[in-house]
Design an enzyme around this catalytic site. Sequence first.
Site, short mmCIF file in Angstrom:
data_model
loop_
_atom_site.label_atom_id
_atom_site.label_comp_id
_atom_site.label_asym_id
_atom_site.label_seq_id
_atom_site.Cartn_x
_atom_site.Cartn_y
_atom_site.Cartn_z
N GLU A 209 0.94 -1.09 -0.03
CA GLU A 209 0.03 0.02 -0.09
C GLU A 209 0.99 1.19 -0.03
O GLU A 209 2.06 1.20 0.71
CB GLU A 209 -1.03 0.15 1.37
CG GLU A 209 -2.01 -1.17 1.43
CD GLU A 209 -2.47 -1.32 2.74
OE1 GLU A 209 -3.32 -2.46 2.91
OE2 GLU A 209 -2.36 -0.47 3.87
N LYS A 211 2.44 4.66 1.21
CA LYS A 211 2.74 5.11 2.49
C LYS A 211 2.65 6.60 2.18
O LYS A 211 3.55 7.34 1.64
CB LYS A 211 4.00 4.96 2.86
CG LYS A 211 4.42 5.59 4.43
CD LYS A 211 5.71 5.37 4.78
CE LYS A 211 5.67 5.57 6.49
NZ LYS A 211 5.22 6.74 6.61
N ARG A 216 -1.48 10.54 10.79
CA ARG A 216 -2.38 9.25 11.17
C ARG A 216 -3.66 9.61 11.90
O ARG A 216 -3.57 10.30 12.78
CB ARG A 216 -1.35 8.37 12.13
CG ARG A 216 -2.20 6.86 12.46
CD ARG A 216 -1.68 6.09 11.53
NE ARG A 216 -1.90 4.53 11.93
CZ ARG A 216 -1.45 3.54 12.43
NH1 ARG A 216 0.29 3.96 12.34
NH2 ARG A 216 -1.73 2.41 12.58
N ARG A 231 -2.26 10.16 16.05
CA ARG A 231 -1.54 8.94 16.54
C ARG A 231 -1.05 8.62 17.94
O ARG A 231 -0.82 7.65 18.46
CB ARG A 231 -0.18 9.00 15.67
CG ARG A 231 0.98 8.11 15.78
CD ARG A 231 1.97 8.56 15.22
NE ARG A 231 3.03 7.40 15.25
CZ ARG A 231 3.46 6.39 14.28
NH1 ARG A 231 2.67 6.49 13.19
NH2 ARG A 231 4.31 5.38 14.47
N GLU A 260 -4.94 7.59 7.35
CA GLU A 260 -4.11 8.73 7.29
C GLU A 260 -5.32 10.01 6.72
O GLU A 260 -6.08 9.65 5.70
CB GLU A 260 -3.07 8.59 6.46
CG GLU A 260 -2.18 7.65 6.67
CD GLU A 260 -0.99 8.27 7.38
OE1 GLU A 260 -0.78 9.51 7.17
OE2 GLU A 260 -0.05 7.42 7.86
N PHE A 295 -6.88 2.46 5.68
CA PHE A 295 -6.05 1.24 5.40
C PHE A 295 -6.41 -0.01 6.29
O PHE A 295 -6.21 -0.92 5.97
CB PHE A 295 -4.51 1.42 5.31
CG PHE A 295 -4.04 2.07 6.57
CD1 PHE A 295 -4.03 1.41 7.61
CD2 PHE A 295 -3.47 3.47 6.59
CE1 PHE A 295 -3.50 1.86 8.73
CE2 PHE A 295 -3.16 3.96 7.49
CZ PHE A 295 -2.83 3.28 8.81
N ARG A 366 5.61 -3.09 17.01
CA ARG A 366 6.21 -2.80 15.80
C ARG A 366 6.83 -4.08 15.44
O ARG A 366 7.93 -4.75 15.78
CB ARG A 366 7.25 -1.86 15.89
CG ARG A 366 7.84 -1.51 14.59
CD ARG A 366 9.40 -0.28 15.04
NE ARG A 366 8.71 0.72 15.74
CZ ARG A 366 8.23 1.91 15.29
NH1 ARG A 366 7.71 1.97 13.97
NH2 ARG A 366 7.93 2.97 16.05
#
Length: 507
Positions: A209, A211, A216, A231, A260, A295, A366
Amino acid sequence: MLLDELVKTTDAVASTRSRLAKVDALADLLRRLEPADIAAVVGLLIARPRQGRVGIGWRGMTAAMGEPAAEPSLTVADLDAALERLLVTAGAGSTAERAATLRLLTAAATEREQAFIAGVLLGELRTGALEDVLTDAVARAADRPVDAVRRAAMLSGDLGRTALLAITGTAAELDAVGLVVGRPVQPMLAATAASASAALEVTGEASVEYKLDGARIQVHRVGDEVRIYTRTLAEVTHRLPEVVEVVRGLPVRDVILDGETLALDEDGGPRPFQETMSRFGADAARATVLHPWFFDVLHIDGRDLLDEPLATRIGVLERIAPGHRIPGEITADAAVAERVSRDALAAGHEGVVVKAVGSAYAAGRRGSNWIKVKPVLTYDLVVLACEWGSGRRTGFLSNLHLGALDPAGEFGEPGGYVMVGKTFKGITDVLLRWQTERFQELEVRRTAGTVWVEPVTVVEIAIDGVQQSSRYPGGIALRFARVKRYRDDKTAAEADTIQTLRALLRP
């Protein structure tokens, strides 16, 4: 608890690379806290006080700094209360009142406490207490399974409240924390890779996808009520009426969307990041219109989707918001992934994010299921000054002041250097020792925290780009700057120019 105890712990955590030692030190601190201090301390440890940003800049902080106290007397509660006063003080006479609050606070602080407070208020606190490490410490201090603490923090969106519940509540109360539409959750994060094909080797079949260089957002809708969070989980609903309108128009009753928002130019290309962020800094609507792109979807009409595979969530997203889904393709073909990456860059975006199609939504983590890929830009800049470090870098010159050459004198003296940013990232222990010795040899003046040097040292800096900024005279600031290496083979006259860096701004 005295603030001094917190500062000593942050120094100990910052001075070690051992994750186990960090967790042990933090867990010991948490066990000694009164319940009333737990949420405040957790916020300070991850450099996100519970009040958020309270509007103090470096000029205000510098003006408030006086002689430090000889002995520690400030408590965590004193600092928390002062931050609360700074947050709520507004209106006529508020500038003087805020300055007085800050002066009283710093006057009661020791030198180490002053540095800590400045780091908190300026968003430059470097404690070494990453949120993931602190989550492990909360689990250890509370004697709870780390997965239970992590999931509760994810679903509540607040590690401070989770820590309080884990340490003072029951296991059943911790396990009962669930996804609630209207309450933000921690966003899922991405690892990094050098190329889309390299990322695909890790994820297997993936959604590749675009970026976007936007902000965010996490959007919650319950009936006609829509709430939008950043975010960092700050609510910005009233600043984004166009996003509210889009989400109200979707064919759903209840939904949580991740995505976003950004400003577009007349050709549909992304406008500079700063134009998007300007909409988050004021209460009044601006002329800049922001477009939402989604997304992921975490909940729809009573059904939680967090643990569903990404392929399922994408299917739901395409059904309810086909015109607002971030561009991308699902593929296991490296050639296709690289083509999508090139297309994203050609369209003016940052790169791509490669996401394993079978992955769940692991908020706050992460891992290897999401991998971002974007090009790295490098420039040769000149060191103008260096700040003394803290924690494990105490006694070393660490944070570099970086300047670009201004050959025509457009922003100062012809042939001089224009400051464009700072960084302490990417500096190895070897470089740290070298630059501490070298920059004191080149010293032209100093203050308690900074050594100014002759502008003769060239350093290669990697950046993700530049953004407009009024903080520096050249009108720009580096984004995510980190040291690659020192360039002994170059003279300062061969450094990159401010004009070269300014050309990175989108017209």
